[in-house]
Design a protein around this motif. Structure first.
Motif, short mmCIF file in Angstrom:
data_model
loop_
_atom_site.label_atom_id
_atom_site.label_comp_id
_atom_site.label_asym_id
_atom_site.label_seq_id
_atom_site.Cartn_x
_atom_site.Cartn_y
_atom_site.Cartn_z
N PHE A 65 0.95 -1.24 0.28
CA PHE A 65 -0.02 0.12 -0.17
C PHE A 65 1.03 1.19 0.07
O PHE A 65 1.92 1.26 0.94
N ILE A 144 -5.09 6.39 0.49
CA ILE A 144 -4.29 5.52 -0.13
C ILE A 144 -3.88 5.72 -1.64
O ILE A 144 -5.01 5.90 -2.55
N ALA A 147 -2.75 0.83 -4.23
CA ALA A 147 -2.74 -0.50 -3.44
C ALA A 147 -2.57 -1.83 -4.64
O ALA A 147 -3.27 -1.76 -5.50
#
Length: 467
Positions: A65, A144, A147
């Motif tokens: 991530f 994020i 990912a």
């Protein structure tokens, strides 16, 4: 001091004149203020999350991530500066925080899906994990950026994917063998068909040639016998060749049939053998699956019993806490009621005291006025007050009640005749002393009768007491 942050940094300033946190790229920092520089560059976090599917099959999910603060949202950036920036970017604290969020959401999501759903729907599984992790990271001001969920990996001791790959590989190998046998059989049959067509075409051509030769019999009578003879010889030769070719073809056909039958038998036996091996592996997997299922059921029952006992203990503790709170509340209310009653009693006593003080003050004023009117004659003031209050009347009543039921006993004592004495002053003095001593017995006797008290021993004893 004037501070300037780099392109990937921010200044977080707190202190005098700033209500909460001030974020800036450049600013003056005064002595009564504190300035912290924090980096907003994204950081890569690599994890190997261990989870378990709905069938209680454990697996490892490697994931990478790329996470960083949300720089386009000022509120999120302030939240990041307050909660995360005090720790170094990429430190164990931040790594453990992100790892805990990702592991928790991944395990919850994996527990609601079967292994087949996770394996086939990797894209959807990744999206679900991404959305749920992002929802948890919003409270820390993080986002994020990327990912990457890698291929699922077996947990040591649970080789599910290895067995699945071996199964697929063996199925492909068996199918390849079957395809090779079928291709070989089709090739041999095609070769035989082509050889037969060749022979048939040759016979057809021979027959056509025979017809053409027969048509040329009219060329000459001389050569008719010769031609017939040659044709007969040719026909015999051809028939012999055809018979020979048919015999060879029959032999080869029998050999090919035998080879084909042997190949079919070998293929059938190989397939049956492989099916037996696969059936054995399937039975082993079924036994292992049943064992794991029984373990999972026992574990689930134990977990349920544990949670039930924990809930019962929590409920009992909650009831005891509520009972204690009720008792405490009742005692507090009793204490408040007692306090209120004490306050009321104190207020009443205080008012009574104030009334008594006021009454005493009024009486003092009244007495001073009377004393001034009587020219400071205290005796006259006392007599006036006793008459005004009815004290004399009360005293007379009390004395009357005291002597009402008395039955006095009168004793008469005779001391003999008294004769005059013409003596001097010493005779009169002795007479007085003798009279006093004569008076003592009746007095002591009366006291004894009324009170029961004896005279002292040095005076004497009464005759009635002795008897």
């Amino acid at each position: 001091m004037f501070r300037v942050a780099r392109a990937s940094q921010y200044l977080a300033i707190t202190g005098a004149g700033i209500e909460d946190i001030k974020l800036s790229k450049k600013s003056w920092v005064f002595p009564w203020q504190s300035c912290t520089v924090f980096d907003v560059s994204p950081v890569n976090y690599t994890f190997k999350v261990q989870a378990m599917s709905a069938e209680k099959l454990p697996f490892v999910l490697p994931a990478v991530f790329t996470i960083g603060p949300r720089v386009d949202d000022p509120e999120a950036l302030i939240l990041y500066a307050r909660l995360i920036s005090p720790h170094a970017n990429g430190s164990n604290h931040v790594h453990e925080l992100v790892e805990g969020v990702i592991e928790g959401e991944t395990r919850v999501l994996a527990a609601s899906m079967t292994m087949e759903e996770i394996f086939k729907g990797t894209k959807d599984f990744k999206k679900e994990v991404f959305d749920k992790v992002q929802l948890e990271l919003d409270q820390f001001g993080l986002i994020i950026y990327n990912a990457n969920v890698k291929q699922l990996v077996d947990v040591p001791g649970h080789e599910y994917f290895s067995y699945l790959g071996q199964k697929t590989q063996m199925e492909a190998a068996n199918q390849a063998r079957i395809d090779v046998s079928e291709a070989k059989m089709k090739g041999e049959i095609g070769a035989k068909e082509r050889n037969g067509l060749t022979i048939q075409n040759a016979a057809k051509i021979d027959a056509e040639s025979k017809i053409i030769m027969m048509q040329r019999q009219g060329e000459g009578a001389k050569e008719e016998i010769k031609v017939k003879t040659e044709i007969k010889v040719f026909e015999n030769q051809k028939e012999a060749d055809v018979a020979k070719a048919n015999a060879e073809l029959a032999m080869k056909k029998a050999a090919w049939d035998r080879v084909a039958q042997v190949a079919e038998v070998e293929a059938t036996k190989a397939v049956a053998l492989r099916e037996a091996e696969l059936q054995t592996e399937v039975e082993k997997m079924n036994a292992l699956t049943r064992t794991e299922k029984l373990k999972a059921e026992f574990l689930s029952k134990a977990s349920v019993e544990y949670e039930t006992k924990v809930q019962e203990a929590n409920w009992e503790l909650y009831n005891k806490q509520k009972q204690a709170e009720a008792v405490l509340y009742e005692k507090q209310k009793d204490a408040e009621a007692q306090r209120a009653a004490a306050d009321a009693s104190f207020y009443t006593k205080q008012k009574e005291a104030e009334g008594l003080v006021a009454l005493a003050s009024a009486q003092g004023t009244y007495l001073r006025t009377l004393l001034d009117a009587l020219h400071n004659d205290y005796s006259a003031l006392r007599d006036f007050l006793m008459i005004n209050n009815g004290s004399y009347l009360e005293i007379a009543k009390i004395n009357a009640i005291a002597v009402k039921d008395l039955n006095p006993k009168i004793s008469v004592w005779n001391h003999g005749g008294e004769h005059g004495n013409s003596g001097g002053g010493s005779g009169n003095a002795m007479k007085d002393i003798a009279g006093i001593y004569k008076m003592l017995p009746p007095v002591l006797d009366t006291v004894y009768e009324q009170t029961g008290m004896q005279p002292p021993a040095w005076i004497g004893t009464l005759a009635a007491a002795e008897s």
